[in-house]
Design a protein around this motif. Sequence first.
Motif, short mmCIF file in Angstrom:
data_model
loop_
_atom_site.label_atom_id
_atom_site.label_comp_id
_atom_site.label_asym_id
_atom_site.label_seq_id
_atom_site.Cartn_x
_atom_site.Cartn_y
_atom_site.Cartn_z
N LEU A 35 0.69 -1.24 -0.03
CA LEU A 35 -0.23 -0.17 0.01
C LEU A 35 0.68 1.20 -0.03
O LEU A 35 0.47 2.27 -0.55
CB LEU A 35 -0.91 -0.20 1.17
N ARG A 36 1.81 1.29 0.97
CA ARG A 36 2.87 2.53 0.90
C ARG A 36 3.65 2.40 -0.77
O ARG A 36 3.71 3.68 -1.25
CB ARG A 36 3.89 2.25 1.63
N VAL A 37 3.98 1.61 -1.25
CA VAL A 37 4.38 1.59 -2.59
C VAL A 37 3.43 2.02 -3.77
O VAL A 37 3.77 3.12 -4.26
CB VAL A 37 5.05 0.05 -2.90
N LEU A 38 2.11 1.78 -3.50
CA LEU A 38 1.24 2.16 -4.40
C LEU A 38 1.06 3.53 -4.16
O LEU A 38 0.82 4.24 -5.31
CB LEU A 38 0.05 1.48 -4.13
N ALA A 39 0.96 4.27 -3.18
CA ALA A 39 0.78 5.63 -2.86
C ALA A 39 1.97 6.37 -3.26
O ALA A 39 2.00 7.39 -3.69
CB ALA A 39 0.53 5.62 -1.25
N THR A 40 3.13 5.75 -2.98
CA THR A 40 4.33 6.53 -3.47
C THR A 40 4.58 6.61 -4.92
O THR A 40 5.10 7.64 -5.39
CB THR A 40 5.78 5.60 -2.83
N ALA A 41 4.26 5.60 -5.77
CA ALA A 41 4.43 5.66 -6.96
C ALA A 41 3.25 5.92 -7.75
O ALA A 41 3.23 5.26 -9.09
CB ALA A 41 5.13 4.11 -7.39
N VAL A 42 2.30 6.20 -7.40
CA VAL A 42 1.00 6.34 -7.96
C VAL A 42 0.77 7.19 -9.43
O VAL A 42 0.34 6.60 -10.38
CB VAL A 42 -0.21 7.09 -7.04
N GLU A 43 1.63 8.13 -9.31
CA GLU A 43 1.79 8.98 -10.53
C GLU A 43 2.55 8.17 -11.60
O GLU A 43 2.18 8.22 -13.05
CB GLU A 43 2.49 10.26 -10.49
N GLU A 44 3.61 7.50 -11.24
CA GLU A 44 4.46 6.77 -12.39
C GLU A 44 3.33 5.50 -12.87
O GLU A 44 3.34 5.23 -14.11
CB GLU A 44 5.63 6.13 -11.67
#
Length: 121
Positions: free
Chosen positions: A90-99
Amino acid sequence: MKILLDMNLTPRWVGFLHERGYQAVRWSEVGLASANDLEVLRFAAREGYLLLTHDLDFGDLLAYSREARPSVVILRGVDLRPEASGEHLLRVLATAVEELETGAIVVMDAQRIRVRPLPLG
């Protein structure tokens, strides 16, 4: 964000992601178990899914095809159970959402994430 889980991940990921507001399905819910990786990748691109997998072949297929979609998150070197790695994902998805929205391969391991914009080449 719509997430398609590859067959190599437990179906428990679907419930975990649903509970946190994500649309998630496992490949077995929408396609044939006998489908090859390229069919799964094409389906994800066509239907607007991010592909969640443990299989490095999807990254290779995107590199060879030079396609800009779908985005793929590859889980490497982490416990593949959502109970163990779900919050990290979930943290990864939030961090890389734009990419991920514009097209990327994200490799998530226990210590870091690597983001490669698509198309590769």
